[in-house]
Design a protein around this motif. Structure first.
Motif, PDB file in Angstrom:
ATOM      1  N   ALA A   1       0.840  -1.336  -0.158  1.00 29.16           N
ATOM      2  CA  ALA A   1      -0.230   0.163  -0.027  1.00 29.16           C
ATOM      3  C   ALA A   1       0.624   1.293  -0.074  1.00 29.16           C
ATOM      4  N   ASP A   2       1.985   1.191   0.638  1.00 24.53           N
ATOM      5  CA  ASP A   2       2.806   2.479   0.848  1.00 24.53           C
ATOM      6  C   ASP A   2       3.580   2.856  -0.799  1.00 24.53           C
ATOM      7  N   LEU A   3       3.831   1.623  -1.219  1.00 25.38           N
ATOM      8  CA  LEU A   3       4.633   1.600  -2.426  1.00 25.38           C
ATOM      9  C   LEU A   3       3.497   2.400  -3.707  1.00 25.38           C
ATOM     10  N   VAL A   4       2.397   1.681  -3.420  1.00 24.23           N
ATOM     11  CA  VAL A   4       1.353   2.372  -4.445  1.00 24.23           C
ATOM     12  C   VAL A   4       1.037   3.630  -4.223  1.00 24.23           C
ATOM     13  N   ALA A   5       1.046   4.320  -3.009  1.00 23.18           N
ATOM     14  CA  ALA A   5       0.751   5.814  -2.929  1.00 23.18           C
ATOM     15  C   ALA A   5       2.017   6.438  -3.272  1.00 23.18           C
ATOM     16  N   ARG A   6       3.263   5.848  -3.362  1.00 24.31           N
ATOM     17  CA  ARG A   6       4.330   6.557  -3.937  1.00 24.31           C
ATOM     18  C   ARG A   6       4.398   6.795  -5.330  1.00 24.31           C
ATOM     19  N   LEU A   7       3.941   5.483  -5.918  1.00 24.03           N
ATOM     20  CA  LEU A   7       3.699   5.370  -7.493  1.00 24.03           C
ATOM     21  C   LEU A   7       2.568   6.500  -7.676  1.00 24.03           C
ATOM     22  N   VAL A   8       1.439   6.696  -7.077  1.00 25.68           N
ATOM     23  CA  VAL A   8       0.573   7.611  -7.553  1.00 25.68           C
ATOM     24  C   VAL A   8       1.178   9.101  -7.502  1.00 25.68           C
ATOM     25  N   ALA A   9       1.915   9.348  -6.422  1.00 28.69           N
ATOM     26  CA  ALA A   9       2.602  10.367  -6.141  1.00 28.69           C
ATOM     27  C   ALA A   9       3.369  10.714  -7.463  1.00 28.69           C
ATOM     28  N   ALA A  10       4.337   9.736  -7.769  1.00 23.49           N
ATOM     29  CA  ALA A  10       5.212   9.892  -8.847  1.00 23.49           C
ATOM     30  C   ALA A  10       4.603  10.172 -10.289  1.00 23.49           C
ATOM     31  N   TYR A  11       3.207   9.462 -10.468  1.00 26.27           N
ATOM     32  CA  TYR A  11       2.770   9.738 -11.607  1.00 26.27           C
ATOM     33  C   TYR A  11       2.393  11.021 -11.686  1.00 26.27           C
ATOM     34  N   TRP A  12       1.742  11.779 -10.837  1.00 27.52           N
ATOM     35  CA  TRP A  12       1.503  13.060 -10.878  1.00 27.52           C
ATOM     36  C   TRP A  12       2.422  14.016 -11.425  1.00 27.52           C
ATOM     37  N   GLN A  13       3.798  13.585 -10.695  1.00 27.03           N
ATOM     38  CA  GLN A  13       4.879  14.549 -10.949  1.00 27.03           C
ATOM     39  C   GLN A  13       5.184  14.028 -12.670  1.00 27.03           C
ATOM     40  N   GLU A  14       5.332  12.968 -12.942  1.00 29.51           N
ATOM     41  CA  GLU A  14       5.640  12.682 -14.319  1.00 29.51           C
ATOM     42  C   GLU A  14       4.682  13.247 -15.209  1.00 29.51           C
ATOM     43  N   TYR A  15       3.336  13.133 -14.859  1.00 32.45           N
ATOM     44  CA  TYR A  15       2.313  13.584 -15.814  1.00 32.45           C
ATOM     45  C   TYR A  15       2.510  15.133 -15.939  1.00 32.45           C
ATOM     46  N   ARG A  16       2.846  15.978 -14.978  1.00 32.86           N
ATOM     47  CA  ARG A  16       2.970  17.309 -15.159  1.00 32.86           C
ATOM     48  C   ARG A  16       4.183  17.717 -15.908  1.00 32.86           C
ATOM     49  N   ALA A  17       5.297  16.900 -15.756  1.00 34.93           N
ATOM     50  CA  ALA A  17       6.330  17.129 -16.684  1.00 34.93           C
ATOM     51  C   ALA A  17       5.816  16.987 -18.126  1.00 34.93           C
ATOM     52  N   TRP A  18       5.234  15.521 -18.322  1.00 35.12           N
ATOM     53  CA  TRP A  18       4.731  15.473 -19.697  1.00 35.12           C
ATOM     54  C   TRP A  18       3.913  16.314 -20.426  1.00 35.12           C
ATOM     55  N   SER A  19       2.959  16.950 -19.597  1.00 31.90           N
ATOM     56  CA  SER A  19       2.174  17.884 -20.039  1.00 31.90           C
ATOM     57  C   SER A  19       2.799  19.185 -20.601  1.00 31.90           C
ATOM     58  N   ASP A  20       3.826  19.530 -19.681  1.00 26.31           N
ATOM     59  CA  ASP A  20       4.441  20.821 -19.940  1.00 26.31           C
ATOM     60  C   ASP A  20       5.455  20.747 -21.181  1.00 26.31           C
ATOM     61  N   LEU A  21       6.023  19.558 -21.462  1.00 28.01           N
ATOM     62  CA  LEU A  21       6.577  19.057 -22.524  1.00 28.01           C
ATOM     63  C   LEU A  21       5.845  19.088 -23.753  1.00 28.01           C
ATOM     64  N   LYS A  22       4.548  18.500 -23.677  1.00 28.96           N
ATOM     65  CA  LYS A  22       3.660  18.442 -24.743  1.00 28.96           C
ATOM     66  C   LYS A  22       3.328  19.632 -25.134  1.00 28.96           C
ATOM     67  N   ASP A  23       3.028  20.641 -24.138  1.00 26.22           N
ATOM     68  CA  ASP A  23       2.782  21.902 -24.669  1.00 26.22           C
ATOM     69  C   ASP A  23       3.641  22.690 -25.515  1.00 26.22           C
ATOM     70  N   LEU A  24       5.201  22.802 -25.109  1.00 26.57           N
ATOM     71  CA  LEU A  24       6.199  22.992 -25.749  1.00 26.57           C
ATOM     72  C   LEU A  24       6.393  22.413 -27.061  1.00 26.57           C
ATOM     73  N   TRP A  25       6.054  21.064 -27.388  1.00 28.37           N
ATOM     74  CA  TRP A  25       6.254  20.377 -28.479  1.00 28.37           C
ATOM     75  C   TRP A  25       5.012  20.888 -29.549  1.00 28.37           C
ATOM     76  N   THR A  26       3.918  21.064 -28.945  1.00 24.69           N
ATOM     77  CA  THR A  26       2.577  21.583 -29.823  1.00 24.69           C
ATOM     78  C   THR A  26       3.001  22.962 -30.280  1.00 24.69           C
ATOM     79  N   GLU A  27       3.704  23.829 -29.405  1.00 26.71           N
ATOM     80  CA  GLU A  27       3.888  25.025 -29.677  1.00 26.71           C
ATOM     81  C   GLU A  27       4.834  25.209 -30.683  1.00 26.71           C
TER      82      GLU A  27
END
Length: 191
Positions: free
Chosen positions: A123-149
């Motif tokens: 359970a503790d590892l799943v919570a860490r994975l969820v937190a890591a997902y949100w960080q990676e998703y934020r980075a992915w979203s910023d990079l996608k915006d740059l790519w689109t622009e």
């Protein structure tokens, strides 16, 4: 029986082969790099982020019981319509609908995983994975915006270059300048 309000209904997007991994995104990025629509640095950053999200998806499979309900996963869905080039990596939770499991998008950062039975082990590892997902998703979203622009500006510049060439074909500026200089010199005035 009255139907539920639209905002309370659960919605899902059916899985496809391309939705289970970043292969479609990586192919689109390679094609974009070959066309010159993206810089190699931006391509490398997007590829690293896609690979990190793929490792997170594998981590979710390992840390949670297979075939159970309410497990987390990552799916690559077309969120922006069928014309979208890149698929969005979405955190989903496999919910029960009768005898079937359907992926439902997780929209909250404060989501809690199950901690009962077999889920208690990691359970503790799943919570860490969820937190890591949100960080990676934020980075992915910023990079996608740059790519689109960047792609938009490259197309815009290509269009502008085409229009300049078209204007030069219709109005040969160099020939007009030569003619004007010749007339000024013929009149005896300094150029």
């Amino acid at each position: 029986m009255a139907s539920r309000p639209r905002w309370k209904r659960l919605t899902f997007i059916p899985d496809s082969e391309a939705a289970t991994g970043p292969a479609a995104n990586l192919a689109a990025l390679r094609e974009s790099l070959e066309k010159g629509e993206v810089t190699p640095e931006l391509h490398a950053a997007l590829e690293r982020t896609e690979r990190a999200l793929e490792r997170l998806a594998e981590g979710f499979k390992v840390t949670q019981p297979a075939g159970a309900f309410d497990v987390f996963s990552v799916r690559w869905w077309r969120q922006d319509g069928s014309r979208s080039v890149l698929r969005t990596p979405v955190l989903v939770r496999m919910r029960r609908f009768g005898r079937y499991r359907r992926p439902i998008r997780v929209k909250s950062h404060a989501v809690q995983g199950r901690r009962d039975g077999e889920f208690a082990l990691n359970a503790d590892l799943v919570a860490r994975l969820v937190a890591a997902y949100w960080q990676e998703y934020r980075a992915w979203s910023d990079l996608k915006d740059l790519w689109t622009e960047y792609r938009w500006w490259r197309r815009r510049l290509a269009t502008a270059d085409g229009k300049v060439a078209e204007i030069e074909d219709r109005f040969p500026t160099a020939a007009i300048l030569r003619t004007a200089r010749g007339r000024v010199e013929a009149a005896g005035k300094p150029v």
